[in-house]
Design a protein around this motif. Structure first.
Motif, short mmCIF file in Angstrom:
data_model
loop_
_atom_site.label_atom_id
_atom_site.label_comp_id
_atom_site.label_asym_id
_atom_site.label_seq_id
_atom_site.Cartn_x
_atom_site.Cartn_y
_atom_site.Cartn_z
N TRP A 21 -7.62 -0.92 -5.39
CA TRP A 21 -7.34 -2.12 -4.60
C TRP A 21 -8.53 -2.61 -3.80
O TRP A 21 -8.47 -3.66 -3.15
CB TRP A 21 -6.18 -1.85 -3.64
CG TRP A 21 -6.24 -0.53 -2.93
CD1 TRP A 21 -5.52 0.59 -3.23
CD2 TRP A 21 -7.08 -0.17 -1.80
NE1 TRP A 21 -5.84 1.63 -2.36
CE2 TRP A 21 -6.79 1.18 -1.47
CE3 TRP A 21 -8.02 -0.87 -1.04
CZ2 TRP A 21 -7.43 1.85 -0.43
CZ3 TRP A 21 -8.65 -0.20 0.00
CH2 TRP A 21 -8.37 1.13 0.30
N SER A 43 -8.69 -3.70 1.50
CA SER A 43 -7.47 -3.87 0.71
C SER A 43 -7.10 -5.36 0.72
O SER A 43 -7.56 -6.11 1.57
CB SER A 43 -6.34 -3.01 1.29
OG SER A 43 -6.05 -3.38 2.61
N PRO A 44 -6.24 -5.80 -0.21
CA PRO A 44 -6.04 -7.24 -0.36
C PRO A 44 -5.02 -7.89 0.56
O PRO A 44 -5.06 -9.10 0.75
CB PRO A 44 -5.59 -7.38 -1.83
CG PRO A 44 -4.95 -6.07 -2.15
CD PRO A 44 -5.68 -5.04 -1.35
N THR A 75 -0.79 1.22 -5.38
CA THR A 75 -1.51 0.09 -5.95
C THR A 75 -1.93 -0.91 -4.88
O THR A 75 -2.81 -1.73 -5.11
CB THR A 75 -0.64 -0.65 -6.97
OG1 THR A 75 0.55 -1.14 -6.30
CG2 THR A 75 -0.22 0.27 -8.12
N ALA A 76 -1.28 -0.81 -3.70
CA ALA A 76 -1.51 -1.76 -2.60
C ALA A 76 -1.37 -3.20 -3.08
O ALA A 76 -2.02 -4.11 -2.56
CB ALA A 76 -2.88 -1.54 -1.95
N SER A 77 -0.50 -3.40 -4.05
CA SER A 77 -0.27 -4.74 -4.61
C SER A 77 0.81 -5.46 -3.81
O SER A 77 1.53 -4.86 -3.01
CB SER A 77 0.18 -4.62 -6.07
OG SER A 77 1.45 -3.97 -6.14
#
Length: 401
Positions: free
Chosen positions: A223, A231-232, A368-370
């Protein structure tokens, strides 16, 4: 049973008119009583890596309630439970090396109560409290660091989270800084500012002013931004932890001649502006993923919203928002947010205790930190990370009286 918050509408109207008014209900002590009834905030050693934070956060809000209401009829019970929570944690925190390797930075949230209780009459128990507080302090020096010197949040190599600053900075300031000017205090102040500056630099979004959840100094995580390591996504609760850390730490530092205090105040004011811009206009609260407002699957989350409410109202109360317009906006937004949280997430059960919903479970960068990850984590009923946050923002509401 849903609560009637007409009293809060009247309270807000009086605030706008500049009229002092007593709140009809002390939700802070009511929620504290409910936390005690559920037996939350007591460490067993079987609750996973987040158990120390649950205990420490409970201790912090109970300490704040006792400072505000030392003679409340519930105060003896709250004081006893605070003691019980600290006593449950102390045996697990007596070895600094073990502390640093086995628990996230969140472990340090217990240090404030342990330090306070260690100052009582000399007994075997106060000696244990003192030893645990000292071990936690030593564990800061032993905490693993990334290549730039930033603390790992937990066992994940080179990853730093906003979350950990809430437990690190206030405890370190209380233990070795305050108004002292000796070398140990200087070391503490330098380290506090360094850790906050470093994570702020890596996670700050210049366009929104918000901070994302954390960063990977090695920039190798799936990520991680390949330039900053960030991170996003802006996770509401992680930013809530960080914002509360700033206002809590500022409160512990000397009011004059302290450049670190001034630097933290500037960051607090900048984040307050960004958080006020990010508030959802329809509800007056904040999204789970704050940089994706209104996107499908996103939702208003109760613990992060309560933390922002707390940090904004506390900043207003202590005069930390220097711009008068910003302070007034923060007051209005904070009061409105508390009313929304009370209307939406708080219910009274058939035993007369308060329940609290809409709190997301643990969100970790060990994922995934999505977007789908953050919006897909389960919501918990009566999570103490939500109930204690609500008790905190309720206490700040009551401070206006």
């Amino acid at each position: 049973m849903k609560l009637n918050t007409c009293a809060f509408a009247a309270f807000l109207a009086c605030l706008d008119a500049g009229i002092a008014v007593a709140a009809d209900v002390k939700y802070s002590t009511w929620m504290a009583r409910s936390i005690m009834n559920r037996g939350q905030g007591i460490m067993t050693g079987k609750g996973g890596s987040s158990e120390p934070l649950q205990a420490g956060f409970t201790q912090k809000v109970f300490t704040a309630i006792l400072e505000r209401y030392p003679h409340d009829p519930l105060a003896p019970q709250i004081r006893g439970y605070l003691h019980e929570s600290a006593a449950s944690v102390a045996p697990f925190m007596l070895n600094a090396t073990h502390d640093a390797l086995s628990y996230p930075l969140d472990r340090l949230s217990n240090g404030n109560a342990l330090l306070s209780l260690s100052k009582g009459p000399k007994t075997n128990e106060t000696a244990t409290f003192s030893s645990a507080a000292a071990a936690l302090r030593q564990s800061i020096d032993l905490n693993r660091r990334n290549g730039e010197g930033g603390f790992w949040y937990f066992v994940y190599p080179n990853w730093s989270y906003l979350d950990g600053i809430y437990s690190l900075a206030p405890f370190y300031a209380l233990y070795t800084a305050g108004g002292r000017k000796d070398p140990e205090a200087r070391k503490a102040l330098d380290e506090i500012q360094f850790q906050i500056d470093l994570i702020y630099y890596h996670t700050h979004n210049a366009s929104s002013g918000l901070l994302v959840h954390g960063y990977d100094d090695s920039k190798t995580a799936v990520w991680a931004d390949r330039i900053t390591g960030a991170s996003p996504y802006v996770w509401g609760r992680s930013l809530g932890w960080f914002m509360m850390a700033l206002v809590d730490t500022v409160e512990l530092l000397p009011r004059s001649g302290c450049k670190e205090r001034d630097a933290l105040l500037r960051k607090y004011n900048d984040i307050a502006r960004a958080v006020l811009k990010a508030v959802d206009p329809a509800t007056g609260a904040w999204w789970q993923v704050m940089n994706e407002p209104g996107r499908a699957k996103n939702y208003i989350e109760s613990s992060g919203s309560a933390m922002f409410c707390t940090a904004l109202l506390k900043g207003v109360r202590l005069g930390y928002l220097k711009d008068a317009g910003l302070a007034m906006e923060a007051k209005v937004v904070g009061v409105r947010a508390h009313g929304y949280l009370t209307d939406t997430f708080v219910t009274q059960n058939d035993k007369g205790f308060l329940d609290y919903n809409g709190t997301v479970s643990v969100c970790s960068l060990n994922s995934t930190a999505s977007y789908d990850y953050y919006t897909g984590q389960p919501l918990l009923f009566n999570s103490v990370l939500g109930t204690a946050a609500y008790a905190f923002c309720s206490l700040e509401m009551e401070m206006f009286v």
